[in-house]
Design an enzyme around this catalytic site. Structure first.
Site, short mmCIF file in Angstrom:
data_model
loop_
_atom_site.label_atom_id
_atom_site.label_comp_id
_atom_site.label_asym_id
_atom_site.label_seq_id
_atom_site.Cartn_x
_atom_site.Cartn_y
_atom_site.Cartn_z
N LYS A 102 46.71 49.38 44.66
CA LYS A 102 47.01 50.60 43.91
C LYS A 102 48.47 50.65 43.42
CE LYS A 102 43.03 52.93 44.29
NZ LYS A 102 42.40 52.73 45.57
N GLU A 124 45.06 62.21 41.21
CA GLU A 124 43.90 62.51 42.04
C GLU A 124 43.86 61.49 43.16
OE1 GLU A 124 43.80 60.35 39.65
OE2 GLU A 124 42.54 58.74 40.45
N SER A 391 41.36 43.75 48.43
CA SER A 391 42.08 44.82 47.73
C SER A 391 42.99 45.65 48.62
CB SER A 391 41.08 45.73 47.02
OG SER A 391 40.11 46.21 47.93
C1 LIG Z 1 40.96 52.60 45.74
C2 LIG Z 1 40.53 51.34 46.36
C3 LIG Z 1 39.44 50.60 45.85
C4 LIG Z 1 38.56 51.08 44.74
O1 LIG Z 1 39.20 51.27 43.52
P1 LIG Z 1 39.05 50.26 42.30
O2 LIG Z 1 39.66 50.99 41.17
O3 LIG Z 1 37.59 50.00 42.10
O4 LIG Z 1 39.78 49.02 42.65
C5 LIG Z 1 39.15 49.38 46.44
N1 LIG Z 1 39.86 48.90 47.49
C6 LIG Z 1 40.90 49.60 48.01
C7 LIG Z 1 41.63 49.03 49.16
C8 LIG Z 1 41.28 50.83 47.47
O5 LIG Z 1 42.30 51.50 48.00
#
Ligand SMILES: *Cc1c(COP(=O)(O)O)cnc(C)c1O
Length: 417
Positions: A102, A124, A391
């Protein structure tokens, strides 16, 4: 008659292709009049600073010396040996400052807002990861920050609410609708249209009206640029597949983008199947959604029989969104990327497996990608390699996983011998 309609559709297709902010039939800018000028100003500023070497250098500096980029590409040797198929590499977005991908987008947008002369950012948040990242960037860059979060989520993710307070942000509890992420987006849009003069809305994924899907994708595409360089170094070539989880789709498009023009690279997105796509308890937009317009964009959405946005569910708060970014809807339609639904149970299994085999506790969102990566590794077989976008890190999910398993972290650490 029929021929004419066909001709018209072809014309329409051509027109859509050339329109900015369109991905085939998806995307666009479906917004109230009050936001038109704000979005035009944003598009203009973004188009300018995108090509401004000074802006890019400042962003690069923040990504390198604040966010900890480039993130590692780690070879998961133990997991690979356990499966016996293709080599599995992990793109370690979990090692970024604030613990997920993020921050890449948030630093870009907050820096842009500052250049536009804004003094306040609003955002948000669902699980709170995007809210924490926004509060972090605001603290660093000297901006005021207000975050909108559904009441359900403030209760489920109380720790992240406290983190945002520590970082100097104000958190507004949203009590409309289902009191979750989609309602938080509505409320933030409304707040932006009330006060656009000094405020920028830092949207957290590749969704919403143009230019957000394009801009957020550009800020996140640093992930795939790094993967490409790192894979050439590690394996001397392209990966055979890239696998990522999809909520709105920002980490996935970030991990895919540089490879879209490389047809040998399979691109695979993993969406949340919750308790199963044959139950009402899922958030599988591609498997179960239909075309519609919501949150300023045309895309695919989970809907009820009347075309209303359906309530969605996933163990993972970050994937618990009823829509998907318009570029993913298009990649799905064109067949360039594939999307598979992954259940809570499969994700929890992968979460535990990575912790045990590699000593890495992944975000439960990322565990959806890991669960399917194992299947892809088996399919591809030895001699091939794939990259999973990790992620985020999973500290935030530990309590929820314990609850899912009927264990309690506050009673002697759950299971022990
Ligand atoms: C917010 C989040 C996501 C999902 O958001 P995308 O916009 O689909 O990437 C996925 N993994 C983590 C660790 C997140 O914080």
């Amino acid at each position: 008659m029929e021929e004419k309609t066909e001709e018209k559709t072809e014309e329409k297709k051509e027109e859509q292709k050339s329109k900015p902010g369109r991905f085939g039939p998806f995307g666009g800018q479906y917004i109230p009049e009050t936001l038109m000028s704000a979005l035009h100003a944003l598009e203009e500023a973004y188009t300018h600073y995108k090509n401004d070497p000074e802006f890019q250098a400042e962003l690069e500096e923040l990504l390198t010396h604040y966010a900890n980029r480039p993130s590692l590409l780690s070879y998961a040797g133990n997991l690979t040996r356990e499966i016996g198929g293709a080599k599995i590499y992990l793109k370690r977005e979990d090692l970024n400052h604030t613990g997920s991908h993020k921050i890449n987008n948030v630093l870009g947008q907050t820096l842009l807002a500052k250049r536009m002369g804004k003094t306040r950012i609003i955002a948000e948040t669902g699980a709170g990861q995007h809210g924490v990242a926004a509060a972090t960037a605001a603290a660093l860059l000297g901006m005021a920050c207000e975050v909108f979060m559904g009441k359900e989520d403030t209760e489920r993710q109380a720790l992240n609410v406290y983190r945002m307070h520590l970082l100097g942000a104000t958190v507004h509890t949203v009590t409309s609708g289902t009191m979750t992420l989609k309602d938080a987006v509505n409320e933030t849009m409304r707040e932006w249209s009330r006060q656009v003069s000094d405020t920028h809305y830092v949207l957290g994924s590749v969704m919403g009206p143009h230019p957000f899907p394009t801009m957020v994708r550009d800020f996140q595409s640093v992930i795939s640029r790094e993967i490409k360089t790192q894979m050439y170094k590690a394996e001397g070539g392209l990966p055979d597949a890239v696998v990522a989880c999809v909520g709105g789709g920002s980490n996935a498009i970030g991990a895919f983008y540089e490879f879209i023009g490389d047809p040998s690279v399979r691109l695979i997105g993993c969406e949340a199947a919750g308790q199963g796509i044959n139950t009402p308890r899922h958030a599988a937009t591609i498997a179960r959604g239909a075309a519609g317009v919501f949150h300023g964009m045309k895309s695919l959405f989970c809907q009820d029989e009347f075309g209303q946005i359906a309530p969605v569910y996933s163990i993972s708060a970050g994937l618990d969104y009823p829509g998907i970014g318009p570029e993913h809807a298009f990649l799905h339609q064109s067949g360039r990327a594939q999307y598979v639904p992954i259940t809570d149970q499969e994700a929890v299994g992968a979460f535990e497996r990575l912790a045990r085999t590699e000593g890495i506790i992944p975000a439960i969102e990322s565990a959806h990608a890991l669960a399917h990566a194992v299947t892809v590794a088996e399919e591809l077989g030895p001699g091939k390699c794939l990259v999973v976008c990790l992620s985020g890190r999973g500290d935030k999910d530990v309590a929820a996983i314990a609850r899912y398993k009927g264990e309690n972290i506050y009673e002697g650490g759950g299971k022990h011998s």
